[in-house]
Structure formats: C-alpha cells, structure tokens
Design an enzyme around this catalytic site. Structure first.
Site, PDB file in Angstrom:
ATOM      1  N   HIS A   9      46.511  29.878  25.520  1.00 17.01           N
ATOM      2  CA  HIS A   9      46.092  30.601  26.491  1.00 17.01           C
ATOM      3  C   HIS A   9      46.889  30.432  27.934  1.00 17.01           C
ATOM      4  O   HIS A   9      46.698  31.274  28.705  1.00 17.01           O
ATOM      5  CB  HIS A   9      44.499  30.269  26.865  1.00 17.01           C
ATOM      6  CG  HIS A   9      44.105  29.167  27.480  1.00 17.01           C
ATOM      7  ND1 HIS A   9      43.607  28.036  27.124  1.00 17.01           N
ATOM      8  CD2 HIS A   9      43.954  29.041  28.915  1.00 17.01           C
ATOM      9  CE1 HIS A   9      43.182  27.114  28.116  1.00 17.01           C
ATOM     10  NE2 HIS A   9      43.543  27.745  29.195  1.00 17.01           N
ATOM     11  N   SER A  28      43.946  22.687  31.928  1.00 12.62           N
ATOM     12  CA  SER A  28      44.647  23.066  30.659  1.00 12.62           C
ATOM     13  C   SER A  28      46.094  22.950  30.429  1.00 12.62           C
ATOM     14  O   SER A  28      46.800  23.133  31.028  1.00 12.62           O
ATOM     15  CB  SER A  28      44.318  24.698  30.621  1.00 12.62           C
ATOM     16  OG  SER A  28      42.923  24.835  30.196  1.00 12.62           O
ATOM     17  N   ASP A  59      44.867  25.327  20.390  1.00 11.19           N
ATOM     18  CA  ASP A  59      45.550  25.920  21.546  1.00 11.19           C
ATOM     19  C   ASP A  59      46.663  25.538  22.057  1.00 11.19           C
ATOM     20  O   ASP A  59      46.727  24.798  22.945  1.00 11.19           O
ATOM     21  CB  ASP A  59      44.365  25.868  22.404  1.00 11.19           C
ATOM     22  CG  ASP A  59      44.268  27.068  23.858  1.00 11.19           C
ATOM     23  OD1 ASP A  59      45.471  27.624  23.844  1.00 11.19           O
ATOM     24  OD2 ASP A  59      43.320  27.079  24.453  1.00 11.19           O
TER      25      ASP A  59
HETATM   26  N1  ARG Z   1      37.437  28.005  28.880  1.00 12.86           N
HETATM   27  C1  ARG Z   1      38.912  27.422  29.172  1.00 12.86           C
HETATM   28  C2  ARG Z   1      39.209  27.711  30.388  1.00 12.86           C
HETATM   29  O1  ARG Z   1      38.519  27.762  31.480  1.00 12.86           O
HETATM   30  C3  ARG Z   1      39.672  28.489  28.093  1.00 12.86           C
HETATM   31  C4  ARG Z   1      39.627  29.902  28.556  1.00 12.86           C
HETATM   32  C5  ARG Z   1      40.746  30.690  27.603  1.00 12.86           C
HETATM   33  N2  ARG Z   1      40.060  30.877  26.292  1.00 12.86           N
HETATM   34  C6  ARG Z   1      39.297  32.049  26.100  1.00 12.86           C
HETATM   35  N3  ARG Z   1      38.702  32.354  24.669  1.00 12.86           N
HETATM   36  N4  ARG Z   1      39.050  32.797  26.779  1.00 12.86           N
HETATM   37  O2  ARG Z   1      40.167  28.194  31.136  1.00 12.86           O
HETATM   38  N1  ASP Z   2      40.147  25.825  30.396  1.00 11.61           N
HETATM   39  C1  ASP Z   2      40.279  25.514  31.486  1.00 11.61           C
HETATM   40  C2  ASP Z   2      41.865  25.836  32.012  1.00 11.61           C
HETATM   41  O1  ASP Z   2      42.216  26.807  31.509  1.00 11.61           O
HETATM   42  C3  ASP Z   2      40.285  23.915  31.781  1.00 11.61           C
HETATM   43  C4  ASP Z   2      38.720  23.665  32.029  1.00 11.61           C
HETATM   44  O2  ASP Z   2      38.077  24.370  32.892  1.00 11.61           O
HETATM   45  O3  ASP Z   2      38.110  22.694  31.592  1.00 11.61           O
HETATM   46  O4  ASP Z   2      42.444  25.213  32.834  1.00 11.61           O
END
Ligand code: ARG
Ligand code: ASP
Length: 712
Positions: free
Chosen positions: A85, A647, A221
């Site tokens: 991502h 991330s 990921d």
């Molecule tokens: N929750 C994670 C973060 O805040 C991953 C976001 C990307 N993945 C998704 N399925 N949208 O960034």
């Molecule tokens: N998914 C988040 C990021 O893209 C990481 C988090 O918020 O734990 O940095």
C-alpha cells in the site's frame, strides 16, 4: 466505599502517567537510556548497533519512503522493501490495461527491467544532534508567543547556516516534546528509486478494506524497490548509467520466525501521535469530532457500496475513494470504542488531578496551576468551530461535484488583466485533471451523496454555523437535482470545450456556475467565520501544551517520557504477542495460509485467491520458508507502539534481524495515537517468510533472494 474509589482513581492515574513496556517512540540517538530495559526484555544487541554515527548501524538501512511510509534496505545492492500500500501509487502509475501490474503483479527479472518512478524518493538519516540549548537561547517562559517564535526562528536559521558549512547533507531542525527540545537532522535524499516487484493485489491487498485494521489478517502487504546512485554512491537524478546504491548496512533476514513473548522492535518513521493531550481534548476528539466523521463517512460508504455492488465498473471507479474514506472511518470508530472502553478520559482526568496537586505544592510551579482550566476553556470555545470545520470538510467538500468545481476557483477569477501565460498554465494544469476526474466519476452516486450530506448538514448544524447557501434550501432533494442538472461540472464535454478555447470572459461562466457558488459559499463561510477562531485558539493550545509537557517532565524527573511522533526516525519495542480484545475472546499472535484458504471466496473481490498460490498451498510447497510447525505463517501481531507512517517499517528480532514488515494495527487499539494500552494495542506485520515465499516460490524471482543475507 469512597476510600476505595480514591484508591482506584489513584491507581488509574498512575497507569496513565507511566510509560509502560510496549509504549513509547524513542529517539534513536538516545537509545542508550532504553538499552537496559530492551536487553532485559530479551534484546541481544546494543543501542549502538541500532544507532551510531561512528560505525555502520541498523539506522543506515532505514529510509523514509515516498514522504509517507518507511522502507528498509535488504541487500548491498540497494534492494528495498516496503508495503504494497506504500508502493501502490507507483505501481498504479506503471499500470495500464495491457500491463495491469496492480492486478497481475510485476517482477523485474533483471536490472534492465526495473521501472523508474519519477517523483519517488527515499531519505536516509545520517546523523542527529541535540540543539535544544542553542535553539532556546534567549527564550524565557513569560515571553509573548510571537516574540518567542521569532527568536526561535532566528536561532534556528543561525544554527543551520553554521552546520551547512560542515556538511553536504540537508540540515533541518525539528521540535520534540511539543517544543521543549530541538534536534537537528542531517538527511540525504535519493531520487532514483525503481520498482522491482510487487505481488498481485489478490496477495498484496488480500482482505482489502474489509479486513483493514482487523485481526486476524492475511495481507501480503509488501513491494520491492531498488535505490540507485551515481558511480560514487551519491544521490543522482534518474540516469540509465546510475548504479545500485550500496548502503553502509543492510538488514539480515531471519527465517526463524518469532514465538509468543519474544522481544521485537520496529524502526521507522511514525508520523503523528498526541499522547499528552489533556482529558478535555481527548474527550472532544473521541466523543464529539470522530463520531461525526464516522457517521458521515459511514453514510457515504453505504451509498458507494450500494452502487459498487451493482456494477463492476463502478466498483473499480470507486475502489480507491472507498479505501481512502474507509481507512479513517474504521480507525476513528476504533479510537472512540477504545478510549471509552479503556476509560481513557477518566484516567486522564485523574492524572490531571495529580498534576494540579503537584503544581500547587510550590510557588515555583505557578505557571502550571491554571493550565488545565485554560485547556478546559479553550476546548469549550473550540468545539463549535471544530464541528463547523468538520462539516465543511466532511459534508460539503466530500461532494465530488463541489470539490471538482473548487479546482476551477482560481480560473474563475481571471480577468482581461491576468497575464496570458498564467492563464495558459492554469488551463493546462486543469486539462490533465479533467480526464482523470471523469474516468472515476459516477454521477448517480454523487447525487445521492449530496442529498444525504446536505440533509445531515442541515439537521446537525445551527443556521449561524453553516454556509449561507444551506439556509436558502427548502427541499434538499429538489435542490440537489437542480444543482446537478444546471452545473456544467458534471459534463466532461462541456468542461473540456470550455478549457480548449478558454477566454478571459469565460471566467464569468465558471464563477456563476451553481456548483462553484456552493463551493464559494462553503469556503467563504470557513474563511470568514471559522478559520480565525480555530487558529487563534489552537495557537494558544500549542502554548499550553508545550508548558503542560514541560510540567509533566518536571513532575516525573526519573521517568523516561517519549516525545510524540513527528515523522522522524524512532525505535519502538515490545513483544510478539496476541491479545484479548474482549472478555472471553483471545487472539493468537499469528495467521497462516490456512486462513487465506478459509477466507477464499471467488465472488468477493477482497477474498479471491490466486490459482498459483492455491497450487503451492495444495502441494505444501513452502521450501525453507515454512515455520517449524510446518505451516506457512502470513502475519503476526506484537505489542509495539506504532502509528501511520510506520507502514513498511521493519520489525526486528532480538538480534536485529528482519522478522517482517509492519503494515497496520488492530482496530481495538487504534486509540494508541492518544493513549497506549499494552493489553489491547497491537501492531500487525506481514511475516518476512511469507514475503520471501511469494518472491521466490510464487513469482520465481529467486535472483532477488540471492542478493539478501538470510539467516536460517
Ligand atoms: N490501515 C492501514 C493504514 O492506516 C492500511 C491502509 C491501507 N490498506 C487498505 N486496505 N486501505 O494505513
Ligand atoms: N497503516 C498505517 C500506515 O500506513 C500504519 C498504522 O496506522 O498503524 O502507516
């Protein structure tokens, strides 16, 4: 009874005030202060192995990737790992119908096939130094804010100018502990970064938005890049003759996996936390603002879902918008739940009582006595304006038509005196964005979204806290139908034609468009009625927070407090462990390929399993990447304090070897940006053995594995 209550309050107060194991985002150059605890928890290396300026250390393998994520070098030839991502935009830019790398994945089978990524850079931290004393020279606690800031700016300019004489690195100074400490960072930026490989989205995004923020998780990921340099190893703009960058250190990779209870640490770039907010601010965020955003976004997502389910084309058009809106939506739900379940506000209040009592004990602490009262007043005052802002952003500008019209606001102001080259530039910029807007625009969705959002806006916000255009609406549905029928901004042909032969007099047409008028009304309201209040209150809050932070540091001189995340390199550590999110519910710390097969559903986009992956699963062909239990481990949780920006960060074992890539947190613990609770806050990482298995067995890119340093 009363007495018992007092004891409980006191106990709660203590739990909020103390950095618990697992909590904390530590400054690498000061890690010697954590070393003992880290070693007691199981670490077998030293603080100096992690950060040193005298010899190579793990820090030399860590980068800020693309301005928003973390990456790490895993070979002496510039090979870099980060999340799927995090690489997504660059993978998408290289994707087309003929080469759909998002869907099919991409693997460069030799260096020549690696794809340049214009605009992508990685930043190495070369050194940091404490310059607090120099930055705060001549500053006194009673100084007016503006004067204080001017003096600080002047001091920083001087320090930077001085340091720039001794280095070729980029020198910058950042505040820590909310402006109580300052550190200078020496950075080096590399801009020739190429895409080497990524799995298909069915692996890299497996579980999609459905599983986002959720454990158990099965997302592969990761994506692979390579950093290039000139022949001397220095940063250079993309050139075909550039060579792979040889870092002073690259990470070793462990194939041993981690057991429950094993020490682990994350090394990366957390963006923003607010661990020292007063109770009143936490309460406002968790119980006033977040719920509004969650409610509005939830309703938008319902509409998206309804249309996306009906039409595969719409599903793709709205996939990325859905992901963007859904990420915050889900996270904030978790924050509110977590704060309330944990009694976070009450615990902070109890802590604040202790702080107040401490402040009252000595005349020298006079500046701390009224802090909490002032916070209280400021946040009460802030609340209606913060809500007004939230509605402008989440209910007004969320309407795609309105945000699209806003892009033309400057062009709408053009008159015959505007220099032609300026006009041409604006028109050219807009032309490039028009096609991409309409490619992913589905008007029926936007009409429904507009009706819903404006209806909510009218219901929730009083007349003097909303833009004027809303106050003239009699029937929302009718109003929206008319708006969409009359505007030109829903018609690609009209917009394109206007841009193709744009004359100064056309600006009127833009300015008079009803969607532009909605935008102007929204933004005018925000500018004239909201912005000044928010910024002046927040300016004072910044001052209060800085002083409150100073007070807390003084009150607990023997305790190691950590500075909030500020997008600088940090070390955070804890244990590999599962958790109990609710009474009677326990999560194991890892998932396996079995779980992917359990989730498999060819009819649900998020749960499609690649045939090749199934084949490997059926044959149990995991090679040396299998766990000693014989299964293929996919992801694992740990009690390591992370946030957005982490991330792609490496999660490392007691020997500083790579165990996996951090990519998310568990929903139950997303409050960790405000309050960390070691019982429920967990970060989620993809197991490095799954990453290597996909690279090697699934994609057949074993030449990449050969570059790496693998410890069996
Ligand atoms: N929750 C994670 C973060 O805040 C991953 C976001 C990307 N993945 C998704 N399925 N949208 O960034
Ligand atoms: N998914 C988040 C990021 O893209 C990481 C988090 O918020 O734990 O940095």
């Amino acid at each position: 009874m009363k007495y018992l209550h007092y004891i409980i309050t006191l106990a709660l107060a203590l739990t909020v005030g103390i950095a618990k194991a697992g909590e904390g985002m530590w400054i690498p150059m000061l890690l010697q202060y954590n070393e003992k605890e880290m070693q007691e928890m199981g670490m077998r290396i030293t603080a100096d192995d992690i950060y040193s300026i005298n010899h190579s250390s793990l820090k030399d393998a860590i980068v800020l990737f693309g301005g928003g994520c973390t990456g790490e070098l895993v070979s002496d030839q510039g090979l870099l790992l980060t999340n799927h991502h995090c690489g997504y935009d660059y993978i998408q830019k290289h994707s087309s119908v003929e080469h759909d790398y998002l869907t099919n994945g991409f693997w460069a089978m030799n260096r020549g096939e690696e794809l340049p990524c214009p605009g992508l850079s990685v930043i190495f931290l070369r050194e940091m130094r404490d310059v607090t004393a120099q930055v705060l020279e001549g500053i006194s606690i009673d100084m007016p804010e503006d004067e204080r800031q001017a003096k600080i700016d002047e001091n920083m300019k001087k320090i930077i100018a001085e340091l720039e004489k001794e280095t070729t690195y980029k020198v910058s100074i950042k505040p820590y502990f909310l402006g109580n400490e300052y550190y200078v960072l020496f950075n080096e930026t590399y801009t020739d970064v190429r895409l080497v490989g990524c799995p298909p989205s069915n692996i890299g995004k497996f579980g999609g938005d459905t599983d986002n923020w959720v454990w158990p998780r099965h997302t592969g990921d990761f994506s692979v890049f390579r950093v290039y340099a000139d022949k001397d190893g220095h940063p250079a703009a993309y050139h075909k003759d550039n060579v792979p960058y040889k870092p002073a250190k690259h990470l070793e990779i462990s194939l041993k996996g981690a057991e429950e209870g094993d020490f682990a640490f994350v090394f990366g770039y957390p963006a923003r936390t607010n661990e020292y907010l007063p109770a009143v601010a936490v309460d406002q965020e968790a119980n006033v603002i977040d719920p509004v955003m969650v409610d509005l976004r939830g309703k938008v997502l319902d509409i998206y879902n309804r249309y996306q389910e009906q039409d595969p084309k719409v599903r793709i058009q709205y996939a990325s918008k859905h992901a963007g809106i859904g990420n915050g939506w889900k996270k904030w739900m978790g924050v509110t739940e977590g704060i309330n379940h944990f009694h976070g506000v009450e615990k902070k209040q109890a802590y604040e009582k202790g702080f107040y009592n401490w402040a009252m004990q000595s005349r020298s602490r006079y500046m701390y006595v009224n802090l909490l009262r002032d916070f209280e007043r400021n946040y009460q005052e802030l609340k209606p304006y913060q809500l007004a802002y939230t509605y402008v952003a989440e209910a007004g500008l969320r309407i795609e038509l309105v945000s699209f019209a806003s892009r033309f606001a400057r062009l709408a102001e053009v008159d015959k005196d505007t220099p032609q080259d300026k006009v041409d530039q604006m028109v050219a910029n807009l032309k490039t964005s028009v096609a991409s807007f309409f490619k992913d625009y589905y008007e029926p969705i936007d009409r429904d979204v507009a009706k819903m959002l404006l209806g909510e806006y009218l219901k929730a916000q009083p007349a003097d806290f909303r833009p004027a255009f809303l106050n003239d609406i009699k029937d929302v549905d009718e109003y929206v139908e008319k708006l969409f029928d009359k505007t030109m901004f829903t018609d690609e042909a009209k917009v394109t034609a206007l841009l193709d032969n744009f004359k100064a007099k056309d600006a009127k047409k833009l300015a008079n468009d009803p969607a532009m008028k909605v935008y102007q009304s929204l933004i005018g309201f925000y500018r004239d009625e909201v912005y000044d209040h928010i910024s002046s209150i927040n300016k004072d809050n910044d001052r209060l927070r800085r002083i409150y932070m100073k007070g807390q540091m003084e009150m607990q001189p023997d305790k190691r407090l950590f500075p909030d995340a500020n997008f600088t390199l940090r070390v955070t550590y804890g244990k590999v462990e599962g958790f109990k999110p609710q009474d009677g519910k326990t999560f194991r710390h890892f998932t396996t390929l079995e779980g992917i097969m359990e989730k498999e559903n060819p009819d649900i986009y998020d749960y499609v399993v690649e045939p090749r992956l199934k084949e490997l699963y059926n044959k149990k062909d995991y090679g040396r990447y299998a766990d000693k239990d014989g299964s293929m481990h996919v992801a694992f949780t740990a009690s390591v304090h992370t946030t957005g920006g982490n991330s792609g960060s490496p999660i490392l074992n007691a020997d500083g070897q790579l165990l996996g890539l951090n990519f998310d947190r568990c929903w139950e613990g997303t409050m960790s940006d405000l309050i960390y609770d070691p019982d429920i806050c967990r970060n989620i990482s993809v197991d490095i053995r799954y990453v290597l298995f996909i690279i090697d067995k699934f994609a057949g890119a074993s030449h990449l594995i050969e570059e790496m340093t693998i410890v069996e």
